[in-house]
Enzyme design. Structure first.
Site, mmCIF file in Angstrom:
data_model
loop_
_atom_site.group_PDB
_atom_site.id
_atom_site.type_symbol
_atom_site.label_atom_id
_atom_site.label_comp_id
_atom_site.label_asym_id
_atom_site.label_seq_id
_atom_site.Cartn_x
_atom_site.Cartn_y
_atom_site.Cartn_z
ATOM 1 N N HIS A 165 -5.915 1.415 -3.931
ATOM 2 C CA HIS A 165 -4.950 0.910 -2.960
ATOM 3 C C HIS A 165 -4.401 -0.435 -3.416
ATOM 4 C CE1 HIS A 165 -7.561 -2.181 -0.786
ATOM 5 N NE2 HIS A 165 -8.333 -1.692 -1.726
ATOM 6 N N CYS A 209 0.810 -1.220 0.000
ATOM 7 C CA CYS A 209 0.000 0.000 0.000
ATOM 8 C C CYS A 209 0.845 1.271 0.000
ATOM 9 C CB CYS A 209 -0.998 -0.002 1.153
ATOM 10 S SG CYS A 209 -0.268 0.043 2.804
ATOM 11 N N HIS A 237 -2.699 0.873 6.943
ATOM 12 C CA HIS A 237 -2.979 0.749 5.510
ATOM 13 C C HIS A 237 -3.300 2.137 4.963
ATOM 14 C CE1 HIS A 237 -4.007 -1.473 1.896
ATOM 15 N NE2 HIS A 237 -5.127 -0.766 1.796
#
Length: 181
Positions: A137, A73, A125
């Site tokens: 993402h 990510c 994240h």
């Protein structure tokens, strides 16, 4: 017809189909006929969104920082910022969460960073907000860079916050690139 809204609508439709094959529960992304929020963003944010869409389909790799071998990510986000506007970000989502201006979910604009708690720790994240409630993402092992809805039950429960690193409006103190310092 403007090409960019058409391509984004096509990309969003394609990402909804990809989501159905993900390990996590399917989260269909509805494609809106009007992409007005996306039409109105400025140049630095536009470059970020355009660059982020270039990575769709790149495979996930833990610790990955190269599209050729895979991205995690934060690897995705740092590549997008570096290639779109020449701005180097820190390596981890947690470090990125301390940059720029903190913003509320209701104030999200394309190009903003969105953070989630996916590993039982805050800011574990990160993704890039695209507009219309969607973000891009690099999800997790076995996945590929994709677009999802922040409002889905999975992501909504894990949302930690957002940061604005670029602002094309004239009322915010930025450097020449629109980077909030």
């Amino acid at each position: 017809m403007q090409i960019r809204p058409f391509l984004l609508a096509l990309t969003l439709a394609f990402s909804g189909a990809q989501t159905a094959f993900a390990k996590e529960p399917a989260r269909q992304v509805a494609v809106e006929p009007e992409l007005s929020a996306i039409d109105d963003y400025g140049s630095a944010a536009e470059q970020l969104v355009d660059q982020a869409l270039e990575y769709l389909g790149v495979r996930y790799r833990f610790g990955g920082t190269s599209p050729e071998t895979g991205l995690d990510c934060s690897g995705l986000v740092l590549n997008v910022f570096r290639n779109a506007i020449g701005f180097d970000l820190p390596r981890t989502a947690a470090e990125m969460s301390r940059m720029g201006d903190k913003i509320g979910r209701q104030d999200l604009k394309p190009g903003d960073l969105v953070f989630f708690n996916t590993m039982r720790r805050t800011f574990s994240h990160v993704g890039i907000y695209l507009g219309d409630g969607k973000f891009v993402h690099a999800p997790s092992s076995g996945g590929r860079v994709r677009i999802e809805a922040i409002s889905s039950s999975y992501w909504s429960k894990r949302f930690n916050g957002a940061r604005r690193l670029v602002d094309d409006s004239s009322d915010t103190a930025t450097d020449g690139l629109g980077i909030i310092r």
